[in-house]
Design a protein around this motif. Structure first.
Motif, mmCIF file in Angstrom:
data_model
loop_
_atom_site.group_PDB
_atom_site.id
_atom_site.type_symbol
_atom_site.label_atom_id
_atom_site.label_comp_id
_atom_site.label_asym_id
_atom_site.label_seq_id
_atom_site.Cartn_x
_atom_site.Cartn_y
_atom_site.Cartn_z
ATOM 1 N N ALA A 16 0.965 -1.176 0.275
ATOM 2 C CA ALA A 16 0.130 -0.214 0.062
ATOM 3 C C ALA A 16 1.167 0.983 -0.043
ATOM 4 O O ALA A 16 2.176 1.414 0.585
ATOM 5 C CB ALA A 16 -0.909 0.652 1.140
ATOM 6 N N ASP A 47 -1.878 -0.788 -3.619
ATOM 7 C CA ASP A 47 -3.301 -0.675 -2.857
ATOM 8 C C ASP A 47 -2.985 0.789 -2.773
ATOM 9 O O ASP A 47 -1.953 1.579 -1.980
ATOM 10 C CB ASP A 47 -3.336 -1.139 -2.179
ATOM 11 C CG ASP A 47 -4.548 -0.623 -0.986
ATOM 12 O OD1 ASP A 47 -5.367 -0.172 -1.547
ATOM 13 O OD2 ASP A 47 -4.354 -0.866 0.219
ATOM 14 N N THR A 79 -4.800 -0.895 -7.317
ATOM 15 C CA THR A 79 -6.051 -1.225 -6.660
ATOM 16 C C THR A 79 -6.498 -0.269 -5.508
ATOM 17 O O THR A 79 -6.088 0.424 -4.759
ATOM 18 C CB THR A 79 -6.159 -2.730 -5.812
ATOM 19 O OG1 THR A 79 -5.373 -2.202 -4.596
ATOM 20 C CG2 THR A 79 -5.854 -3.774 -7.064
ATOM 21 N N GLY A 80 -8.023 0.442 -5.205
ATOM 22 C CA GLY A 80 -8.192 1.298 -4.174
ATOM 23 C C GLY A 80 -8.618 2.763 -4.306
ATOM 24 O O GLY A 80 -8.294 3.462 -4.224
#
Length: 102
Positions: A16, A47, A79-80
């Protein structure tokens, strides 16, 4: 300073990004990434759900990661994505990295 806590699997690396991606954090992240076995991976997942602010150096880091992993025959997945993140990417002409038109 440690920014990422990667999940490392046989052929993949997942982590992330921090909430703020400025020149300082991009440089620190780049240094941390050099310590990871990126050359052995075919899948890299970022992320970005916590990213609230991203500047040009943060974008450059993501583009560099994408070039590195695709040169190895791998794939970068983001993602996210939040609306503000998508807008920044599209404004920079990088919407295709998110699967969207720029």
């Amino acid at each position: 300073m440690e920014f990422i806590q990667p999940e490392i699997a046989e052929n993949s690396l997942n982590f992330a990004l921090p909430p703020v991606m400025t020149i300082e954090t991009a440089e620190a992240l780049a240094a941390e990434l050099k310590q990871l076995p990126l050359a052995e991976k075919t899948s890299l997942t970022l992320d970005v759900s916590q990213v609230q602010n991203i500047t040009s150096p943060g974008l450059q880091l993501i583009v560099s990661l994408e070039k590195t992993i695709t040169a190895q025959g791998g794939r970068l997945t983001i993602t996210g994505e939040r609306d503000a993140f998508v807008c920044v990417f599209k404004d920079a002409g990088l919407g295709s990295m998110l699967g969207q038109s720029s």
